[in-house]
Write a protein that holds these residues in place. Structure first.
Motif, PDB file in Angstrom:
ATOM      1  N   ALA A 247       0.821  -1.216   0.000  1.00 26.94           N
ATOM      2  CA  ALA A 247       0.000   0.000   0.000  1.00 26.94           C
ATOM      3  C   ALA A 247       0.852   1.262   0.000  1.00 26.94           C
ATOM      4  O   ALA A 247       0.339   2.355  -0.228  1.00 26.94           O
ATOM      5  N   LEU A 248       2.152   1.121   0.278  1.00 24.91           N
ATOM      6  CA  LEU A 248       2.991   2.321   0.350  1.00 24.91           C
ATOM      7  C   LEU A 248       3.503   2.763  -1.020  1.00 24.91           C
ATOM      8  O   LEU A 248       4.232   3.743  -1.110  1.00 24.91           O
ATOM      9  N   ASP A 249       3.128   2.064  -2.077  1.00 32.14           N
ATOM     10  CA  ASP A 249       3.310   2.607  -3.425  1.00 32.14           C
ATOM     11  C   ASP A 249       1.992   3.286  -3.786  1.00 32.14           C
ATOM     12  O   ASP A 249       0.982   2.612  -3.994  1.00 32.14           O
ATOM     13  N   PRO A 250       1.958   4.625  -3.862  1.00 29.14           N
ATOM     14  CA  PRO A 250       0.669   5.301  -4.075  1.00 29.14           C
ATOM     15  C   PRO A 250      -0.005   4.905  -5.389  1.00 29.14           C
ATOM     16  O   PRO A 250      -1.221   5.021  -5.505  1.00 29.14           O
ATOM     17  N   HIS A 251       0.788   4.412  -6.359  1.00 21.68           N
ATOM     18  CA  HIS A 251       0.180   3.979  -7.622  1.00 21.68           C
ATOM     19  C   HIS A 251      -0.677   2.730  -7.436  1.00 21.68           C
ATOM     20  O   HIS A 251      -1.567   2.466  -8.232  1.00 21.68           O
ATOM     21  N   ASN A 252      -0.384   1.947  -6.394  1.00 15.74           N
ATOM     22  CA  ASN A 252      -1.184   0.747  -6.131  1.00 15.74           C
ATOM     23  C   ASN A 252      -2.598   1.078  -5.653  1.00 15.74           C
ATOM     24  O   ASN A 252      -3.480   0.223  -5.694  1.00 15.74           O
ATOM     25  N   ILE A 253      -2.789   2.295  -5.152  1.00 10.36           N
ATOM     26  CA  ILE A 253      -4.097   2.639  -4.590  1.00 10.36           C
ATOM     27  C   ILE A 253      -5.187   2.622  -5.682  1.00 10.36           C
ATOM     28  O   ILE A 253      -6.346   2.317  -5.396  1.00 10.36           O
ATOM     29  N   ILE A 254      -4.799   2.892  -6.936  1.00  9.02           N
ATOM     30  CA  ILE A 254      -5.785   2.878  -8.038  1.00  9.02           C
ATOM     31  C   ILE A 254      -6.405   1.471  -8.205  1.00  9.02           C
ATOM     32  O   ILE A 254      -7.626   1.336  -8.059  1.00  9.02           O
ATOM     33  N   PRO A 255      -5.607   0.422  -8.466  1.00  7.45           N
ATOM     34  CA  PRO A 255      -6.241  -0.903  -8.573  1.00  7.45           C
ATOM     35  C   PRO A 255      -6.914  -1.356  -7.276  1.00  7.45           C
ATOM     36  O   PRO A 255      -7.920  -2.071  -7.303  1.00  7.45           O
ATOM     37  N   LEU A 256      -6.360  -0.933  -6.132  1.00  5.09           N
ATOM     38  CA  LEU A 256      -6.951  -1.337  -4.854  1.00  5.09           C
ATOM     39  C   LEU A 256      -8.350  -0.733  -4.695  1.00  5.09           C
ATOM     40  O   LEU A 256      -9.280  -1.402  -4.247  1.00  5.09           O
ATOM     41  N   SER A 257      -8.488   0.530  -5.097  1.00  2.00           N
ATOM     42  CA  SER A 257      -9.802   1.168  -4.974  1.00  2.00           C
ATOM     43  C   SER A 257     -10.802   0.505  -5.928  1.00  2.00           C
ATOM     44  O   SER A 257     -11.972   0.333  -5.582  1.00  2.00           O
ATOM     45  N   SER A 258     -10.335   0.116  -7.106  1.00  4.30           N
ATOM     46  CA  SER A 258     -11.226  -0.584  -8.045  1.00  4.30           C
ATOM     47  C   SER A 258     -11.700  -1.905  -7.452  1.00  4.30           C
ATOM     48  O   SER A 258     -12.864  -2.284  -7.599  1.00  4.30           O
ATOM     49  N   ALA A 259     -10.781  -2.609  -6.785  1.00  5.00           N
ATOM     50  CA  ALA A 259     -11.136  -3.903  -6.188  1.00  5.00           C
ATOM     51  C   ALA A 259     -12.207  -3.726  -5.118  1.00  5.00           C
ATOM     52  O   ALA A 259     -13.134  -4.537  -5.012  1.00  5.00           O
TER      53      ALA A 259
ATOM     54  N   SER B  58      11.622  -4.136   6.153  1.00  3.12           N
ATOM     55  CA  SER B  58      11.368  -4.023   4.712  1.00  3.12           C
ATOM     56  C   SER B  58       9.970  -3.469   4.471  1.00  3.12           C
ATOM     57  O   SER B  58       9.133  -4.093   3.831  1.00  3.12           O
ATOM     58  N   LEU B  59       9.736  -2.268   5.007  1.00  2.00           N
ATOM     59  CA  LEU B  59       8.404  -1.688   5.026  1.00  2.00           C
ATOM     60  C   LEU B  59       8.180  -0.781   3.826  1.00  2.00           C
ATOM     61  O   LEU B  59       7.062  -0.603   3.366  1.00  2.00           O
ATOM     62  N   TYR B  60       9.269  -0.181   3.327  1.00  5.15           N
ATOM     63  CA  TYR B  60       9.121   0.834   2.280  1.00  5.15           C
ATOM     64  C   TYR B  60       9.612   0.339   0.916  1.00  5.15           C
ATOM     65  O   TYR B  60       9.959   1.137   0.055  1.00  5.15           O
ATOM     66  N   ASN B  61       9.668  -0.986   0.737  1.00  9.29           N
ATOM     67  CA  ASN B  61      10.244  -1.519  -0.505  1.00  9.29           C
ATOM     68  C   ASN B  61       9.442  -1.140  -1.749  1.00  9.29           C
ATOM     69  O   ASN B  61      10.016  -0.856  -2.798  1.00  9.29           O
ATOM     70  N   TYR B  62       8.113  -1.133  -1.638  1.00  9.21           N
ATOM     71  CA  TYR B  62       7.292  -0.756  -2.802  1.00  9.21           C
ATOM     72  C   TYR B  62       7.465   0.726  -3.112  1.00  9.21           C
ATOM     73  O   TYR B  62       7.567   1.117  -4.267  1.00  9.21           O
TER      74      TYR B  62
ATOM     75  N   MET C 265      17.396   3.452  -3.739  1.00  9.18           N
ATOM     76  CA  MET C 265      18.112   2.180  -3.645  1.00  9.18           C
ATOM     77  C   MET C 265      18.250   1.791  -2.183  1.00  9.18           C
ATOM     78  O   MET C 265      18.932   2.466  -1.419  1.00  9.18           O
ATOM     79  N   LEU C 266      17.581   0.701  -1.809  1.00  9.84           N
ATOM     80  CA  LEU C 266      17.661   0.238  -0.423  1.00  9.84           C
ATOM     81  C   LEU C 266      18.907  -0.630  -0.276  1.00  9.84           C
ATOM     82  O   LEU C 266      19.042  -1.643  -0.961  1.00  9.84           O
ATOM     83  N   VAL C 267      19.819  -0.208   0.597  1.00 12.46           N
ATOM     84  CA  VAL C 267      21.074  -0.950   0.715  1.00 12.46           C
ATOM     85  C   VAL C 267      21.132  -1.832   1.963  1.00 12.46           C
ATOM     86  O   VAL C 267      22.103  -2.537   2.178  1.00 12.46           O
TER      87      VAL C 267
ATOM     88  N   VAL D 211      17.925   7.363   6.253  1.00 16.40           N
ATOM     89  CA  VAL D 211      17.546   6.232   7.101  1.00 16.40           C
ATOM     90  C   VAL D 211      16.047   6.356   7.339  1.00 16.40           C
ATOM     91  O   VAL D 211      15.571   7.359   7.871  1.00 16.40           O
ATOM     92  N   LEU D 212      15.297   5.359   6.882  1.00 20.08           N
ATOM     93  CA  LEU D 212      13.834   5.405   6.984  1.00 20.08           C
ATOM     94  C   LEU D 212      13.390   4.624   8.215  1.00 20.08           C
ATOM     95  O   LEU D 212      13.648   3.431   8.335  1.00 20.08           O
TER      96      LEU D 212
END
Lengths: 437, 297
Positions: free
Chosen positions: B138-150, B201-205, B213-215, B246-247
């Motif tokens: 859910a932390l990729d804001p572009h995913n919210i579009i298909p999620l809202s459709s679902a 690994s919370l912000y990977n999306y 780049m997550l190192v 550092v996130l």
């Protein structure tokens, strides 16, 4: 040559497998067999394997007294030492030996049966035995918040009884539970109906019909004394009924859970009444009706995702009315009025650390046989402290100290204060379901 | 007595079903609840089973959650095993046949998006792994579009009478979301190519979307708190990689991240992961505004 072809096919197939793994979305490309046809597995059942988990519990214990004397400790009027020759006692109290203990293994299976039922089974493993501890089904789709559970299971009486030992906050069960229900807890064949009331807060009402085999308070097998003067028949059919009500609500970060439980059943307890008085002068038995009432309260304060403070207390009262028989042929009226309480405070002060303290007390211990009150101690108590390190969700290392003032040595009837230190290791592998509150 | 009791129960059931003519929707996390109420509008009554300030993996399955699951016509979950440690007993104990697995009253949103980081080797020697992939999509804001459709599609399936309303709410929401997406994309475009470490690994999306780049992670393995040896090697690696960010999430201790930031000169940013994690993240728009704002600063 053939090898080379096989190798090519293998590489080809594994290439597909990798491609499919990395592309779970489409499903268009399927694995292919040696004839380059999509693999079809019309009879494969591998995906239907139930959740399987194994929990193993080990400990190192050290205490003031030797193993044999520890085994012969009794709580007067409440817990008899098990010295029955030849009786297999696999499901014994944990940490019973000085030195290393393998307390138990617990193998659990769970799966949905069909749209209507769930099936659970737990097998209790000791070094020599494999026992069905629990095997029961629950319904999935009854209307009106109703649910039926049936089979062999730990009764929902009280707060602690239903919990498996790996979920306990301490390495042993509360004293009053051990006194009233023995080392197995109230574990019976039977059926339960519960109703989750259609109210805006949690209210669970339940009733159970159980066989009543519990060896500490109930029992089903009749007996005859050595002389043949008195005999008591078996209990036929279900001999134990329980009912309970549980409610819970939240007040801010506090979670409150309260319950009241009742159990009432026939009692048949035989401690060697058929033995020859010359060999066992203490042989006796009891029959009658036993009622147990319980009240429990849990208050848990959730500090954040990992930390909490939890206070839990439970009070149990037992009343037996019936007869006492001895192996000399005497029958006398028997009346028992006993009660006990435990209170515990457990603090999870960091993600991987918990610390806890428990106080156990038997505050009433009245046993009247043939109109005479037995001379029994009535303030029997025990103090337990523990600190726990949980490296992950699946492993627990616990150091527990116990100061037990409830135990008496059989010979001489004298109090034997028992100090013990237990280092316990509990590990879980496989797919073990999440626990309820 | 028995008759009175059963009558009272029947009456209570009727009251309970009458009083709430709205579609009752329970959601495992606040961001789902926000999405569900934006698409459902007045036809639905939405509640979240957990709070945004909590670790989504560990929610205490309080009995009060069982009551909310019992009342639900629809349960919307994150899925990808994020709820595995707390939700199954709640759903089972709810005795609500409408929201059990396999019914249309249970919507697993992870099926609407493409999961990343699916482990090749599923073993707990790797910590608390998620076999289906990283569940924090859910932390990729572009995913919210298909999620809202679902969500809208499932509403229409359960409550066909409201289908038109859900469709129009969805279109209003998606139009606004796309507008805001364009703004976030441009605000966050400067992050491309920079190097970051996160606690979990919370912000990977999110990182994948914006080219961060997550190192490494502060926790050596999922669910395992950092040891001093791990921190030493992470500091060393971060120095070599020229770490910029550092996130840190809101529910894990910030100490190790602060130490890492201090030793490497990287900037420590506490990022919300859900609606309600921080005060500004009062809804999904606020969540990503807050993320963008905290990263820009």
């Amino acid at each position: 040559m053939r090898k080379a072809i096989l190798l090519v096919i293998f590489l080809y197939a594994s290439g597909y497998a990798v491609a499919q793994d990395s592309d779970t979305g489409t499903g268009a490309e399927r694995r292919r067999n040696a004839y380059n046809e999509p693999i079809s597995e019309p009879f494969a059942q591998g995906r239907f394997i139930p959740d399987i988990s194994l929990i193993a519990d080990f400990s190192v214990a050290t205490r003031d007294i030797g193993d044999e004397r520890y085994e012969s400790l009794e709580v007067p009027g409440l817990i008899h030492a098990h010295s029955h020759e030849g009786e297999d006692h696999h499901h014994a109290a944990p940490n019973a030996r000085n030195g290393f203990n393998f307390n138990y293994g617990e193998l659990s299976l769970y799966s949905v049966v069909d749209p209507y039922f769930d099936l659970f089974a737990t097998f209790h493993l000791s070094e020599e035995s494999f026992e069905v501890e629990e095997a029961y089904f629950t319904t999935r789709s009854l209307p009106l918040g109703l649910q039926v559970k049936a089979g062999k299971y730990l009764s929902s009486f009280g707060r602690t009884n239903e919990q498996h030992s790996h979920y306990w906050d301490f390495a042993n069960r509360p004293l009053v539970y051990r006194a009233f229900f023995g080392d197995h807890g109230l574990l019976e064949r039977g059926a339960r109906l519960t109703l989750l009331a259609p109210l805006p807060f949690y209210l669970l009402i339940g009733g159970e019909v159980l066989t009543g085999e519990n060896e500490a308070s109930f029992g089903t097998e009749g007996f005859e004394d050595f002389t043949g003067a008195n005999s008591v028949e078996d209990v036929n059919g279900p001999g134990l009924y329980t009912g309970y009500i549980k409610t819970s609500f939240d007040i801010g970060q506090f979670v409150v859970l309260m319950g009241a439980s009742l159990a009432r059943g026939k009692t048949r307890i035989d401690h060697g009444v058929a033995d020859d008085p010359a060999e066992n002068p203490e042989g006796h038995a009891a029959s009658g009706t036993t009622g147990i009432a319980g009240a429990d309260l849990t208050v848990k304060y959730l500090i954040d995702s990992y930390r909490y403070i939890s206070l839990q207390t439970e009070y149990l009262y037992r009343a037996l009315d019936g007869y006492r028989y001895d192996n000399a042929g005497t029958k006398a009226e028997l009346e028992k009025r006993q009660s006990g309480i435990y209170s515990q405070l457990v603090v999870r002060f960091a993600r991987r650390w918990r610390i806890g303290f428990r106080y156990d007390l038997i505050d009433k211990n009245e046993v009247k046989a043939g109109g005479t009150m037995a001379d029994l101690p009535d303030t029997l108590d025990r103090y337990t402290g523990m600190i726990e390190f949980n490296p992950s969700e699946f492993a627990r290392i616990r150091l527990q100290y116990g100061h037990d003032r409830s135990s008496y040595l059989y010979e001489g009837e004298r109090r034997k204060i028992n100090n013990e230190l237990v280092l316990q290791f509990n590990m879980a592998i496989g797919a073990h379901g999440a626990h309820a509150f | 007595m028995k008759r009175i009791l059963s009558f009272a129960l029947l009456a209570l059931t009727l009251i309970a079903s009458r009083a709430d003519a709205k579609l009752n929707v329970a959601c495992s996390y606040p961001w789902i609840a926000d999405l569900a109420s934006k698409i459902g509008g007045d036809r639905v009554s939405v509640s979240s089973l957990s709070r945004g300030s909590w670790n989504p993996h560990f929610v205490v399955p309080r009995p009060s959650l069982i009551v909310r699951a019992r009342e639900a016509d629809l349960l919307i979950i994150n899925g990808a095993q994020l709820e595995i440690g707390w939700l199954p007993p709640v759903v089972r104990e709810s005795r609500n046949p409408n929201i059990q697995q396999g019914t249309r009253g249970l919507l697993d949103l992870s099926t609407a998006v493409r999961l990343i980081d699916k482990p090749v080797d599923v073993s707990r020697s790797g910590g608390d792994v998620h076999p289906d992939g990283n569940p924090h999509y859910a932390l990729d804001p572009h995913n919210i579009i298909p999620l809202s459709s679902a969500v809208a599609a499932r509403y229409a399936l359960i409550d066909p009478e409201g289908a038109a309303l859900y469709e129009s709410n969805l279109s209003v929401f998606q139009t606004e979301w796309k507008k805001r997406l364009a703004a976030w994309d441009s605000r966050l475009s400067g992050l491309r190519g920079i190097k970051a470490v996160s606690y979990h690994s919370l912000y990977n999306y999110f990182a994948r979307r914006y080219g961060i780049m997550l190192v490494g992670t502060v926790e050596p393995l999922p669910g395992i708190p950092p040891s001093s040896r791990h921190m030493e090697s992470l500091v060393e690696r971060s120095r070599a990689e020229k770490l910029t960010l550092v996130l840190q999430d809101v529910y894990n201790p910030a100490g190790p991240s602060r130490m890492l930031a201090g030793k490497t000169g990287a900037r420590l940013v506490v990022l919300p992961h859900d609606v309600g994690s921080v005060p500004e993240a009062n809804d999904l728009f606020g969540l990503f505004d807050s993320i963008a704002g905290r990263l820009e600063r």
